[in-house]
Write a protein that holds these residues in place. Structure first.
Motif, mmCIF file in Angstrom:
data_model
loop_
_atom_site.group_PDB
_atom_site.id
_atom_site.type_symbol
_atom_site.label_atom_id
_atom_site.label_comp_id
_atom_site.label_asym_id
_atom_site.label_seq_id
_atom_site.Cartn_x
_atom_site.Cartn_y
_atom_site.Cartn_z
ATOM 1 N N GLY A 26 0.793 -1.223 0.000
ATOM 2 C CA GLY A 26 0.000 0.000 0.000
ATOM 3 C C GLY A 26 0.824 1.271 0.000
ATOM 4 O O GLY A 26 0.350 2.323 0.411
ATOM 5 N N LYS A 27 2.057 1.183 -0.469
ATOM 6 C CA LYS A 27 2.919 2.367 -0.486
ATOM 7 C C LYS A 27 2.451 3.368 -1.537
ATOM 8 O O LYS A 27 1.989 2.992 -2.609
ATOM 9 C CB LYS A 27 4.362 1.967 -0.773
ATOM 10 C CG LYS A 27 4.988 1.183 0.354
ATOM 11 C CD LYS A 27 6.452 0.938 0.086
ATOM 12 C CE LYS A 27 7.093 0.224 1.254
ATOM 13 N NZ LYS A 27 8.524 0.000 1.003
ATOM 14 N N MET A 28 2.584 4.630 -1.205
ATOM 15 C CA MET A 28 2.244 5.705 -2.141
ATOM 16 C C MET A 28 3.384 5.977 -3.119
ATOM 17 O O MET A 28 3.171 6.504 -4.195
ATOM 18 C CB MET A 28 1.945 7.005 -1.374
ATOM 19 C CG MET A 28 0.707 6.928 -0.506
ATOM 20 S SD MET A 28 -0.800 6.840 -1.478
ATOM 21 C CE MET A 28 -0.815 8.444 -2.233
ATOM 22 N N GLU A 29 4.593 5.636 -2.705
ATOM 23 C CA GLU A 29 5.771 5.859 -3.539
ATOM 24 C C GLU A 29 6.634 4.613 -3.474
ATOM 25 O O GLU A 29 6.853 4.054 -2.402
ATOM 26 C CB GLU A 29 6.543 7.064 -3.016
ATOM 27 C CG GLU A 29 7.808 7.341 -3.789
ATOM 28 C CD GLU A 29 8.509 8.584 -3.285
ATOM 29 O OE1 GLU A 29 8.724 9.476 -4.101
ATOM 30 O OE2 GLU A 29 8.833 8.643 -2.089
ATOM 31 N N ILE A 30 7.130 4.206 -4.619
ATOM 32 C CA ILE A 30 7.956 3.000 -4.683
ATOM 33 C C ILE A 30 9.267 3.368 -5.365
ATOM 34 O O ILE A 30 9.272 3.862 -6.492
ATOM 35 C CB ILE A 30 7.236 1.879 -5.473
ATOM 36 C CG1 ILE A 30 5.920 1.538 -4.778
ATOM 37 C CG2 ILE A 30 8.136 0.665 -5.612
ATOM 38 C CD1 ILE A 30 4.985 0.708 -5.614
#
Length: 58
Positions: A26-30
């Motif tokens: 559920g990360k917003m940035e990878i």
């Protein structure tokens, strides 16, 4: 895009693995690799750290 550059590159499978792990978490940035993490840290650093020779405007 980077075929002509003689630099270390992330393998496609590593990038996909990082992307899927990030999506699953559920990360917003990878960020797909250590170089990406370092680049992001550098871009968000105080500019005087990047350019110590620069003199602040008066």
């Amino acid at each position: 895009m980077m075929a002509g550059w003689d630099v270390a590159k992330n393998g496609p499978a590593d990038v996909v693995h990082a992307a899927l792990d990030g999506i699953e978490a559920g990360k917003m940035e990878i960020l797909a690799g250590d170089a990406d993490v370092r680049l992001k840290a550098t871009l968000s650093a105080d500019p005087s750290m990047l350019y110590p020779q620069a003199v602040p405007a008066a």
